[in-house]
Design a protein around this motif. Structure first.
Motif, short mmCIF file in Angstrom:
data_model
loop_
_atom_site.label_atom_id
_atom_site.label_comp_id
_atom_site.label_asym_id
_atom_site.label_seq_id
_atom_site.Cartn_x
_atom_site.Cartn_y
_atom_site.Cartn_z
N GLU A 64 26.96 55.48 -2.16
CA GLU A 64 27.99 54.45 -1.95
C GLU A 64 27.48 53.08 -2.36
OE1 GLU A 64 30.19 54.91 1.58
OE2 GLU A 64 30.76 52.80 1.65
N ARG A 65 26.20 52.83 -2.06
CA ARG A 65 25.61 51.56 -2.47
C ARG A 65 25.63 51.42 -4.00
NH1 ARG A 65 19.65 50.57 -0.45
NH2 ARG A 65 20.51 49.59 1.41
N ASN B 175 29.18 50.70 -5.07
CA ASN B 175 29.52 49.31 -4.73
C ASN B 175 28.83 48.32 -5.66
OD1 ASN B 175 31.25 49.95 -2.66
ND2 ASN B 175 29.65 49.89 -1.08
N ARG C 33 38.35 51.94 -7.03
CA ARG C 33 38.02 52.57 -5.76
C ARG C 33 36.62 53.17 -5.87
NH1 ARG C 33 42.18 56.95 -4.62
NH2 ARG C 33 40.69 57.40 -2.96
N ILE D 241 33.69 55.89 -4.18
CA ILE D 241 33.48 57.05 -3.33
C ILE D 241 32.07 57.58 -3.60
CG2 ILE D 241 34.48 58.66 -5.02
CD1 ILE D 241 34.88 58.99 -1.22
#
Lengths: 181, 433
Positions: free
Chosen positions: A127-128, A131, A149, A151
């Protein structure tokens, strides 16, 4: 199905496979394919995926609103790291240019890890990574948050099942998926 | 079948004096006070105990011979496996030692089971003799049928452990885990020896990190469904589910508090992963950690007052402990190796976690109070996601050893390992009761 649509689909698939072939050979140069057939779509049309998994696991190709094909390359990461190196930024600048231009394009950014380590830590690390990519693209000018988005699949979706650094390097990635409209 | 990776210790090396002391102890029936087996760790690894010599006789049968023979064939290996895994006994097997000359060289105990079958029912007459005198120190009759035989044998094993070693056994415990099925993962719950697996979820999502409440009624797990993470609560008896927490952000590694009233988990709803708690009814969401780092994998202390977790706040994943209100955080792992997946021992003294050493993961045991630690496994494959059994001696891990991958039971004192017969890609095991 009209003859021209058939032709355009054949062309799109061929282009997608060609791009995938390049990626497998380790050619990280970005490929922008420009099919001449614009009979189906206008600039207002919603982009549609041409290739997502599984045939081309390291790229995804979409047919953008203006009928052009665009191929998203994977972004690679170092071990236990979510920072973006120069090569990753080169990839992301091209994707950023495309997303700024093609205002209707939307993407799902998947974060992935190699197999080493616990499931849950890798879910967080993936996730990092996703992001990290999203933040870069936001600062690059893709300002509409809803278009990207994120995921994380952690270490659950390797594209290379091997247990060596060659496989791990491929599996540590952010992968772009073009959502179905 | 489960294999014992170490050579079995034979009766020959048993110390007669130790056995005599045990005979005296065992002649008095014990109350339910489990002896503490945890010691604080000095600079060397944990306890080495002298195994209690235990002769397991071949089971004998009476009555309906066909039914009894079936129970005998099935039951004895289960009992032998249970008693071996317990790590308390030096188990030998063979025919009955009723002949006094055969007994002469033996010490410790002899365990005899006679199966008396009537129709579908099987009475298992269990006797424990002290050796070499061969006087009965304990006996009990169990009622079984073929369908519940394994369960009854596990009960016998736990009773024998309690009678001879004064401890609560683990043979009736369960292990929950995530198993890959196609592109999905589902939660399964099996007997601790890997037999009798039951599928608890059938949602074809990616289901991970099961945790069971201490009363065995509730299952909680993390589920990636339609690109959203959720913490899902299931009433195990009915299969009914409700979502306790759902994104934005991922929701990982839920763990029931010891009283079963709260669930600690990790979520990135604030941008990066923090530890939260939520009540079992879905109310009372509370944030415990505040760092820019990844904070995941909470594990409660047995009194519910502290939580261990994994954080990479110094740049590499390490193990930390905090109060269950989020205060008084301190670091447990001392080196800069990547350390993950802490599990707090049921007696409160120790933490087990996975530590990356020379490219693979070892199971490390650390004293919570002092931070002293040792690697239980060293370089013999890779061990991941350790979780303690209720006896504070055994751990279940996902291990990769010499081409074998799967769930292994580790004895934290002797280092013995047992490969559980669960096939497939298994992750995130937790031990329940």
């Amino acid at each position: 199905m009209t003859r021209s649509l058939k032709l355009s689909l054949i062309f799109a698939l061929a282009a997608g496979l060609a791009v995938a072939g390049c990626a497998r050979k380790g050619n990280d140069n970005l490929v922008n394919t420009n099919p001449t057939d614009k009979s189906k779509t206008g600039a207002d049309a919603t982009p549609t995926p041409v290739t997502n998994d599984p045939n081309s696991p390291t790229t995804s190709t979409e047919k953008a609103g203006d009928g052009k094909l665009y191929t998203y390359q994977d972004v690679r990461f170092a071990y236990d790291d979510a920072s973006l190196d120069a090569e990753a930024k080169t990839v992301l600048k091209d994707i950023g240019d495309h997303l700024v231009t093609s205002a209707k394009s939307r993407v799902i950014i998947e974060g992935h890890c190699d197999e080493r380590g616990s499931v849950e830590y890798n879910q967080a690390l993936g996730e990092r990574r996703a992001n990290s990519v999203k933040e870069y693209l936001t600062s690059y000018g893709v300002t509409d948050d809803s278009r990207m988005r994120t995921i994380s699949y952690g270490n659950q979706r390797p594209i290379d099942p091997g247990h060596d650094e060659t496989a791990w390097a491929k599996n540590r990635r952010a992968h772009f998926v073009v959502p179905n409209p | 079948m489960i294999s014992n990776s170490l050579t079995r210790i034979t009766v020959v090396i048993m110390v007669v004096a130790a056995a005599a002391a045990l005979i005296l102890r065992a002649s008095v029936p014990r109350k339910a006070e489990a002896r503490s087996t945890e010691v604080r760790i000095g600079l060397k690894r944990g306890l080495k105990r002298d195994p209690i010599p235990l002769r397991l006789d071949d089971w004998t049968s009476a009555g309906d011979m066909a039914g009894a023979a079936s129970a005998t064939t099935t039951g004895k290996p289960v009992l032998e496996n249970d008693l071996t895994i317990s790590g308390l006994f030096g188990v030998t097997t063979g025919s009955s030692v009723s002949d006094s000359t055969a007994v002469a060289g033996l010490s410790g105990y002899e365990l005899a089971v006679e199966v008396h079958a009537t129709g579908r029912d099987e009475d298992l007459n269990v006797r424990v003799y002290s050796l070499p005198g061969r006087s009965v120190v304990w006996q009990k009759t169990y009622r079984a049928t073929d369908t519940i035989l394994r369960r009854v044998v596990h009960e016998i094993s736990d009773d024998v452990v309690f009678q001879l070693a004064g401890e609560t056994g683990i043979a009736q415990s369960q292990i929950a885990y995530s198993l890959e099925l196609g592109r999905a993962r589902e939660i399964f719950i099996a007997d601790y020896d890997g037999f009798n697996p039951r599928q608890a979820t059938r949602d074809r999502n990616l289901d991970f990190s099961p945790s069971l409440s201490s009363d065995g009624r509730w299952l909680v797990y993390s589920s990636l469904r339609r690109q959203t993470y959720a913490i899902v609560l299931q009433d195990i008896s009915t299969g009914r589910e409700r979502v306790l927490f759902e994104g934005p952000g991922s929701a990982l590694s839920p763990a029931f508090s010891p009283d079963g009233e709260s669930v600690a988990f990790a979520t990135s709803r604030d941008g990066n992963h923090e530890i939260y708690t939520v009540k079992r009814d879905g109310t009372g969401l509370a944030r415990l950690t505040r760092s820019e780092a990844i904070d995941v994998q909470p594990s409660w202390s047995p009194d519910g007052r502290q939580i261990a977790f994994c954080s990479d706040r110094t740049g590499t994943a390490g193990i930390y402990v905090m109060g269950s209100d989020g205060t008084d955080t301190r670091r447990i792992s001392r080196d800069r190796n990547r350390c993950e997946a802490p599990s707090w021992s049921p007696k409160g003294v120790l933490l087990a976690y996975m530590a990356r050493v020379s490219g693979t993961y070892d199971t490390r045991i650390a004293d919570v109070a002092t931070g002293n630690d040792y690697n239980l496994t060293q370089g013999n494959g890779s061990d991941e996601s350790p979780h303690w059994a209720a006896n504070g001696r055994h751990l279940v891990v996902v291990a990769h050893r010499g081409g074998e991958t799967g769930l292994f039971i580790l004895n934290s004192e002797s280092g013995e390992t047992f490969h559980l017969p669960i096939r497939g890609n298994v992750e995130t095991p937790t031990w329940y009761r």
